[in-house]
Design a protein around this motif. Sequence first.
Motif, PDB file in Angstrom:
ATOM      1  N   GLY A 118     -13.753  -0.957 -11.668  1.00 48.69           N
ATOM      2  CA  GLY A 118     -13.687  -0.444 -10.282  1.00 48.69           C
ATOM      3  C   GLY A 118     -13.142   0.955 -10.525  1.00 48.69           C
ATOM      4  N   ASP A 119     -13.453   1.787  -9.383  1.00 44.48           N
ATOM      5  CA  ASP A 119     -13.156   3.193  -9.127  1.00 44.48           C
ATOM      6  C   ASP A 119     -11.513   3.395  -8.390  1.00 44.48           C
ATOM      7  N   PRO A 120     -10.622   3.634  -9.079  1.00 51.64           N
ATOM      8  CA  PRO A 120      -9.266   4.079  -8.124  1.00 51.64           C
ATOM      9  C   PRO A 120      -9.399   5.011  -7.080  1.00 51.64           C
ATOM     10  N   ALA A 121     -10.348   5.814  -7.393  1.00 50.33           N
ATOM     11  CA  ALA A 121     -10.616   7.145  -6.124  1.00 50.33           C
ATOM     12  C   ALA A 121     -10.954   6.385  -4.977  1.00 50.33           C
ATOM     13  N   ALA A 122     -11.929   5.254  -5.005  1.00 50.58           N
ATOM     14  CA  ALA A 122     -12.197   4.612  -3.814  1.00 50.58           C
ATOM     15  C   ALA A 122     -10.785   4.123  -2.908  1.00 50.58           C
ATOM     16  N   TYR A 123      -9.905   4.263  -3.298  1.00 47.00           N
ATOM     17  CA  TYR A 123      -8.634   3.805  -2.735  1.00 47.00           C
ATOM     18  C   TYR A 123      -7.519   4.961  -2.481  1.00 47.00           C
ATOM     19  N   THR A 124      -7.976   6.085  -2.761  1.00 43.00           N
ATOM     20  CA  THR A 124      -7.039   7.460  -2.772  1.00 43.00           C
ATOM     21  C   THR A 124      -6.424   7.512  -1.242  1.00 43.00           C
ATOM     22  N   SER A 125      -7.091   7.096  -0.152  1.00 45.21           N
ATOM     23  CA  SER A 125      -6.606   7.338   1.236  1.00 45.21           C
ATOM     24  C   SER A 125      -5.942   6.244   1.665  1.00 45.21           C
ATOM     25  N   TRP A 126      -5.609   4.954   0.958  1.00 43.76           N
ATOM     26  CA  TRP A 126      -4.867   3.700   1.382  1.00 43.76           C
ATOM     27  C   TRP A 126      -3.643   4.116   1.171  1.00 43.76           C
ATOM     28  N   ASN A 127      -2.796   3.643   2.094  1.00 44.18           N
ATOM     29  CA  ASN A 127      -1.210   3.587   1.906  1.00 44.18           C
ATOM     30  C   ASN A 127      -1.015   2.278   1.252  1.00 44.18           C
ATOM     31  N   CYS A 128       0.482   2.164   0.817  1.00 46.37           N
ATOM     32  CA  CYS A 128       0.888   1.136  -0.082  1.00 46.37           C
ATOM     33  C   CYS A 128       0.660  -0.284   0.618  1.00 46.37           C
ATOM     34  N   ASP A 129       1.199  -0.284   1.792  1.00 42.13           N
ATOM     35  CA  ASP A 129       0.938  -1.623   2.667  1.00 42.13           C
ATOM     36  C   ASP A 129      -0.581  -2.224   2.573  1.00 42.13           C
ATOM     37  N   ARG A 130      -1.391  -1.149   2.586  1.00 38.31           N
ATOM     38  CA  ARG A 130      -2.896  -1.781   2.634  1.00 38.31           C
ATOM     39  C   ARG A 130      -3.288  -2.082   1.259  1.00 38.31           C
ATOM     40  N   LEU A 131      -2.781  -1.304   0.253  1.00 39.50           N
ATOM     41  CA  LEU A 131      -3.194  -1.586  -1.210  1.00 39.50           C
ATOM     42  C   LEU A 131      -2.743  -3.052  -1.524  1.00 39.50           C
ATOM     43  N   PHE A 132      -1.360  -2.989  -1.155  1.00 38.34           N
ATOM     44  CA  PHE A 132      -0.772  -4.588  -1.554  1.00 38.34           C
ATOM     45  C   PHE A 132      -1.325  -5.791  -0.814  1.00 38.34           C
ATOM     46  N   GLY A 133      -1.755  -5.596   0.624  1.00 35.19           N
ATOM     47  CA  GLY A 133      -2.402  -6.507   1.185  1.00 35.19           C
ATOM     48  C   GLY A 133      -3.954  -6.962   0.763  1.00 35.19           C
ATOM     49  N   GLU A 134      -4.688  -5.732  -0.045  1.00 38.53           N
ATOM     50  CA  GLU A 134      -6.033  -6.083  -0.388  1.00 38.53           C
ATOM     51  C   GLU A 134      -5.985  -6.630  -1.805  1.00 38.53           C
ATOM     52  N   ILE A 135      -4.708  -6.263  -2.499  1.00 33.29           N
ATOM     53  CA  ILE A 135      -4.396  -7.067  -3.992  1.00 33.29           C
ATOM     54  C   ILE A 135      -4.380  -8.292  -3.618  1.00 33.29           C
ATOM     55  N   ASP A 136      -3.322  -8.582  -2.829  1.00 28.92           N
ATOM     56  CA  ASP A 136      -3.170 -10.198  -2.225  1.00 28.92           C
ATOM     57  C   ASP A 136      -4.500 -11.005  -2.052  1.00 28.92           C
ATOM     58  N   SER A 137      -5.210 -10.310  -1.239  1.00 38.81           N
ATOM     59  CA  SER A 137      -6.619 -10.838  -0.868  1.00 38.81           C
ATOM     60  C   SER A 137      -7.436 -10.955  -2.135  1.00 38.81           C
ATOM     61  N   VAL A 138      -7.624  -9.811  -3.066  1.00 33.15           N
ATOM     62  CA  VAL A 138      -8.440 -10.208  -3.963  1.00 33.15           C
ATOM     63  C   VAL A 138      -8.027 -11.396  -4.977  1.00 33.15           C
ATOM     64  N   GLN A 139      -6.720 -11.466  -5.055  1.00 33.75           N
ATOM     65  CA  GLN A 139      -6.346 -12.394  -6.077  1.00 33.75           C
ATOM     66  C   GLN A 139      -6.358 -13.635  -5.460  1.00 33.75           C
TER      67      GLN A 139
END
Length: 296
Positions: A31-52
């Motif tokens: 995947g491309d980390p640049a696609a998530y550059t504008s995401w804050n930490c809470d959104r990242l953690f929430g999506e990481i949980d959703s992906v798992q």
Amino acid sequence: MHSVGPWLAIGVLALASGCATRSVDVRAKPGDPAAYTSWNCDRLFGEIDSVQQRAADVAYAVDARVGHNMIALGLGVTVFWPALLAMRPDGMEAVELAELKGRFEAMQVAAARRRCDTTLTAASASEGAGALPVALGDRLVYEHRAGHRGLPHELGMRVASLRSDPPEFSVDLDGQAVSLPQRSQLIGWQRLLRRELELGQVLAGELAAADASPGTARVRGQVVAIGPQQIGGRDFDVAVIELFGDAPAGAGGSTRLDGVMSVDRRSGVLLRLELRCENANYALRRRLVRVEAAGG
């Protein structure tokens, strides 16, 4: 009821069909980390949980078709990706798992670049870890099935002591105390679990009859997922362990065994066990369905 030793407790013997085989590893699709550059930490953690969670759901659907049913947890699941990818067959699910793994890795990179505090998620996952989910006198009620098509039976295990690790239980089957001859129909584990079960941890031990009958199954295991789960109104901190090994066969030979077990990481209480093997002594299904409070 008859008291049973601390390592007891997994099942009346049953017959299942042949054992599953392992498939080739499935590589993650980058995947491309640049696609998530504008995401804050809470959104990242929430999506990481959703992906798992989505990865666990996909793996569970694949396993259900072959009777394995490995991962069944609620929100907050954390998976061990190498095992999750390696154990799924080729096909659409394998492609989706590879894509999910790529997204997971890309978001982890994005979180690291943002210097997100990953200790916050670890702290939230361990909340309430100090309290045991069962108490002295509680009766754990399991559904037992012979293999994967047998009729259900009720296995009751009343907590007799919390001083040992795991706790000691007294056992009843369909409401009747387990007599001495029936002890040969119960199997348990020895030297398999560890006090601290961590994601990806490799385990080794034995499965054996509770009455010390000749012949033990040599098994290895790996913790493939951890997460919270509620059963019968009790909150458990679950570790899902994939099992594989060899069971005794006729004329001194051996036959393949595989399966999955779920245990509470705080108390060692068994929540689910599924074993498949051509040896009828090492094939069963066991699932905790409710907890009856002491004196209730």
